[in-house]
Design an enzyme around this catalytic site. Structure first.
Site, PDB file in Angstrom:
ATOM      1  N   ASP A   3      45.304 -29.188 112.889  1.00 44.33           N
ATOM      2  CA  ASP A   3      45.658 -29.204 111.466  1.00 44.33           C
ATOM      3  C   ASP A   3      45.886 -27.767 111.033  1.00 44.33           C
ATOM      4  O   ASP A   3      45.531 -26.817 111.727  1.00 44.33           O
ATOM      5  CB  ASP A   3      44.514 -29.843 110.654  1.00 44.33           C
ATOM      6  CG  ASP A   3      44.825 -29.849 109.159  1.00 44.33           C
ATOM      7  OD1 ASP A   3      45.951 -30.218 108.785  1.00 44.33           O
ATOM      8  OD2 ASP A   3      43.957 -29.455 108.361  1.00 44.33           O
ATOM      9  N   SER A   4      46.406 -27.621 109.809  1.00 43.75           N
ATOM     10  CA  SER A   4      46.585 -26.290 109.244  1.00 43.75           C
ATOM     11  C   SER A   4      45.237 -25.641 108.909  1.00 43.75           C
ATOM     12  O   SER A   4      45.193 -24.448 108.648  1.00 43.75           O
ATOM     13  CB  SER A   4      47.428 -26.397 107.978  1.00 43.75           C
ATOM     14  OG  SER A   4      46.855 -27.336 107.094  1.00 43.75           O
ATOM     15  N   TYR A  50      50.078 -25.169 104.995  1.00 46.54           N
ATOM     16  CA  TYR A  50      51.407 -25.478 105.513  1.00 46.54           C
ATOM     17  C   TYR A  50      52.247 -26.205 104.446  1.00 46.54           C
ATOM     18  O   TYR A  50      53.462 -26.270 104.545  1.00 46.54           O
ATOM     19  CB  TYR A  50      51.314 -26.426 106.721  1.00 46.54           C
ATOM     20  CG  TYR A  50      50.860 -25.805 108.027  1.00 46.54           C
ATOM     21  CD1 TYR A  50      50.367 -24.511 108.104  1.00 46.54           C
ATOM     22  CD2 TYR A  50      50.927 -26.552 109.200  1.00 46.54           C
ATOM     23  CE1 TYR A  50      49.953 -23.983 109.325  1.00 46.54           C
ATOM     24  CE2 TYR A  50      50.523 -26.030 110.411  1.00 46.54           C
ATOM     25  CZ  TYR A  50      50.033 -24.748 110.477  1.00 46.54           C
ATOM     26  OH  TYR A  50      49.639 -24.232 111.679  1.00 46.54           O
ATOM     27  N   GLY A  51      51.562 -26.748 103.474  1.00 43.27           N
ATOM     28  CA  GLY A  51      52.179 -27.696 102.529  1.00 43.27           C
ATOM     29  C   GLY A  51      53.363 -27.170 101.748  1.00 43.27           C
ATOM     30  O   GLY A  51      54.218 -27.940 101.330  1.00 43.27           O
ATOM     31  N   CYS A  97      47.619 -33.074 110.632  1.00 44.39           N
ATOM     32  CA  CYS A  97      48.193 -32.562 109.387  1.00 44.39           C
ATOM     33  C   CYS A  97      49.405 -33.414 108.975  1.00 44.39           C
ATOM     34  O   CYS A  97      50.332 -33.600 109.775  1.00 44.39           O
ATOM     35  CB  CYS A  97      48.635 -31.128 109.645  1.00 44.39           C
ATOM     36  SG  CYS A  97      49.387 -30.326 108.244  1.00 44.39           S
ATOM     37  N   ASN A  98      49.409 -33.904 107.757  1.00 46.67           N
ATOM     38  CA  ASN A  98      50.548 -34.702 107.283  1.00 46.67           C
ATOM     39  C   ASN A  98      51.823 -33.875 107.254  1.00 46.67           C
ATOM     40  O   ASN A  98      52.896 -34.348 107.634  1.00 46.67           O
ATOM     41  CB  ASN A  98      50.281 -35.225 105.867  1.00 46.67           C
ATOM     42  CG  ASN A  98      49.391 -36.437 105.844  1.00 46.67           C
ATOM     43  OD1 ASN A  98      49.853 -37.558 105.741  1.00 46.67           O
ATOM     44  ND2 ASN A  98      48.098 -36.227 105.955  1.00 46.67           N
ATOM     45  N   THR A  99      51.707 -32.620 106.808  1.00 47.55           N
ATOM     46  CA  THR A  99      52.898 -31.779 106.689  1.00 47.55           C
ATOM     47  C   THR A  99      53.515 -31.531 108.071  1.00 47.55           C
ATOM     48  O   THR A  99      54.730 -31.662 108.254  1.00 47.55           O
ATOM     49  CB  THR A  99      52.542 -30.439 106.003  1.00 47.55           C
ATOM     50  OG1 THR A  99      51.818 -30.721 104.803  1.00 47.55           O
ATOM     51  CG2 THR A  99      53.774 -29.636 105.669  1.00 47.55           C
ATOM     52  N   GLU A 117      38.650 -27.908  98.856  1.00 46.44           N
ATOM     53  CA  GLU A 117      38.014 -26.846  99.656  1.00 46.44           C
ATOM     54  C   GLU A 117      36.921 -26.129  98.873  1.00 46.44           C
ATOM     55  O   GLU A 117      36.007 -25.555  99.456  1.00 46.44           O
ATOM     56  CB  GLU A 117      39.068 -25.886 100.215  1.00 46.44           C
ATOM     57  CG  GLU A 117      39.914 -26.627 101.239  1.00 46.44           C
ATOM     58  CD  GLU A 117      40.739 -25.754 102.152  1.00 46.44           C
ATOM     59  OE1 GLU A 117      40.558 -24.525 102.143  1.00 46.44           O
ATOM     60  OE2 GLU A 117      41.573 -26.322 102.879  1.00 46.44           O
ATOM     61  N   CYS A 125      47.690 -36.723 102.635  1.00 43.24           N
ATOM     62  CA  CYS A 125      47.309 -35.341 102.936  1.00 43.24           C
ATOM     63  C   CYS A 125      45.877 -35.395 103.471  1.00 43.24           C
ATOM     64  O   CYS A 125      45.064 -36.196 103.003  1.00 43.24           O
ATOM     65  CB  CYS A 125      47.382 -34.505 101.662  1.00 43.24           C
ATOM     66  SG  CYS A 125      46.699 -32.849 101.836  1.00 43.24           S
ATOM     67  N   THR A 126      45.625 -34.523 104.441  1.00 45.38           N
ATOM     68  CA  THR A 126      44.316 -34.546 105.110  1.00 45.38           C
ATOM     69  C   THR A 126      43.123 -34.487 104.162  1.00 45.38           C
ATOM     70  O   THR A 126      42.073 -35.054 104.441  1.00 45.38           O
ATOM     71  CB  THR A 126      44.211 -33.323 106.039  1.00 45.38           C
ATOM     72  OG1 THR A 126      44.650 -32.168 105.308  1.00 45.38           O
ATOM     73  CG2 THR A 126      45.032 -33.504 107.294  1.00 45.38           C
ATOM     74  N   HIS A 127      43.282 -33.771 103.049  1.00 46.91           N
ATOM     75  CA  HIS A 127      42.135 -33.550 102.165  1.00 46.91           C
ATOM     76  C   HIS A 127      41.810 -34.731 101.257  1.00 46.91           C
ATOM     77  O   HIS A 127      40.713 -34.833 100.738  1.00 46.91           O
ATOM     78  CB  HIS A 127      42.394 -32.335 101.271  1.00 46.91           C
ATOM     79  CG  HIS A 127      42.407 -31.024 102.001  1.00 46.91           C
ATOM     80  ND1 HIS A 127      43.269 -30.759 103.030  1.00 46.91           N
ATOM     81  CD2 HIS A 127      41.643 -29.906 101.835  1.00 46.91           C
ATOM     82  CE1 HIS A 127      43.058 -29.525 103.480  1.00 46.91           C
ATOM     83  NE2 HIS A 127      42.077 -28.985 102.761  1.00 46.91           N
TER      84      HIS A 127
END
Ligand code: DGL
Length: 273
Positions: free
Chosen positions: A13-14, A45-46, A76-78, A155, A187-189
């Site tokens: 992931d980023s 990365y988004g 990572c989705n992006t 975060e 998105c990962t978050h």
């Protein structure tokens, strides 16, 4: 080529977000080892261009290959949206991303054919979720909303904060006004905001978590390729974590969300790969 079924799975992931995907793999595939890489020096990365995300993703895949992984998960989705298809052509081990598993489940879940997608700008503007969903049913409308403020809020650990709720309302209410019955946490978050978002959208809207769907898709992929670890793991540290910066910060975040005590996180120079 004969692959070693006991070899680890590479997950990248980023940054820290992909730990939501690693967490689902740990829960659902407990006999698998994982090598995780978080690109903490170059996150996010988004908002970056396709070329840059592809360059970074390639370097990470090269690094993971030096770790002799048997398969790779682009958490990572992006990166899944912008780099996965190109990289798949360049390597000879199975690789999956989070977009397709999430898109397929969302397409099957919607009743009124109106799906909301929240994610980074890169993911939403790539149109990949829409493309996959409309391959399944061309009548389905996908309404995208980029939510760049969510990543820093998560975060900061502001998962239940009223500021985060206000931001969420600004992003999500327009999707509700358009009548969506399904919302992809693209998105990962965002799985970490799940309970807040479910409360906001109400029980009648189905939330789709691509992290969970990816762990299920990975299970099928490993079985199809005879790569599932049929012996289980016995070692004390079946998970290894690498980052490109701020290893301690990463470890603290990891320990706050993983069902596992992360003792060691190693910093590497990803530019060398
Ligand atoms: N991991 C990214 C994603 O899922 C979010 C963070 C970033 O922008 O790098 O799209």
């Amino acid at each position: 080529m004969e692959q070693n079924r006991q070899a680890p799975i590479g997950v990248f992931d980023s940054g820290v977000g992909g730990l939501t995907v690693a967490r689902e793999i740990m829960r659902n595939l407990p006999s698998e080892r994982i090598v995780y890489f978080g690109d903490t020096a170059r996150v996010p990365y988004g908002n970056k261009s396709k070329n840059i995300v592809l360059k970074f993703s390639r370097q990470i895949v090269h690094f993971l290959q030096t770790q002799e992984v048997k398969a790779i998960v682009v958490a990572c989705n992006t990166a899944s949206a912008l780099a996965l298809e190109t990289i798949r052509e360049e390597i000879d081990i199975p690789i999956i991303g989070v977009v397709k598993p999430g898109a397929k489940v969302a397409a099957a879940a919607t009743r009124n054919k109106k799906i909301g997608l929240i994610g980074t700008r890169g993911t939403v503007h790539s149109g990949l979720y829409t493309e996959i969903i409309q391959e399944y049913d061309s009548q389905i409308q996908v309404i995208g909303q980029a939510c760049p403020l969510f990543v820093p809020l998560v975060e900061e650990g502001w998962l239940k904060d009223k500021v985060t709720l206000e931001v969420a309302k600004r992003y999500v209410n327009p999707l509700l006004d358009q009548g969506i019955d399904t919302l992809i946490l693209g998105c990962t978050h965002y799985p970490l905001l799940r309970s807040m978002l479910q409360e906001l959208v109400g029980e009648q809207v189905t939330l789709v978590n691509p992290a969970y769907e990816t762990a299920k898709a990975l299970e099928r992929l490993l079985k199809e390729n005879n790569l599932d670890n049929n012996q289980g793991v016995e070692e004390e540290f079946p998970y290894r974590f690498y980052v490109s910066d701020a290893a301690e910060q990463f470890r603290d975040f990891a320990n706050s969300i993983l069902p596992y005590d992360v003792k060691m996180t190693k910093q590497i120079n990803i530019e060398e790969y």
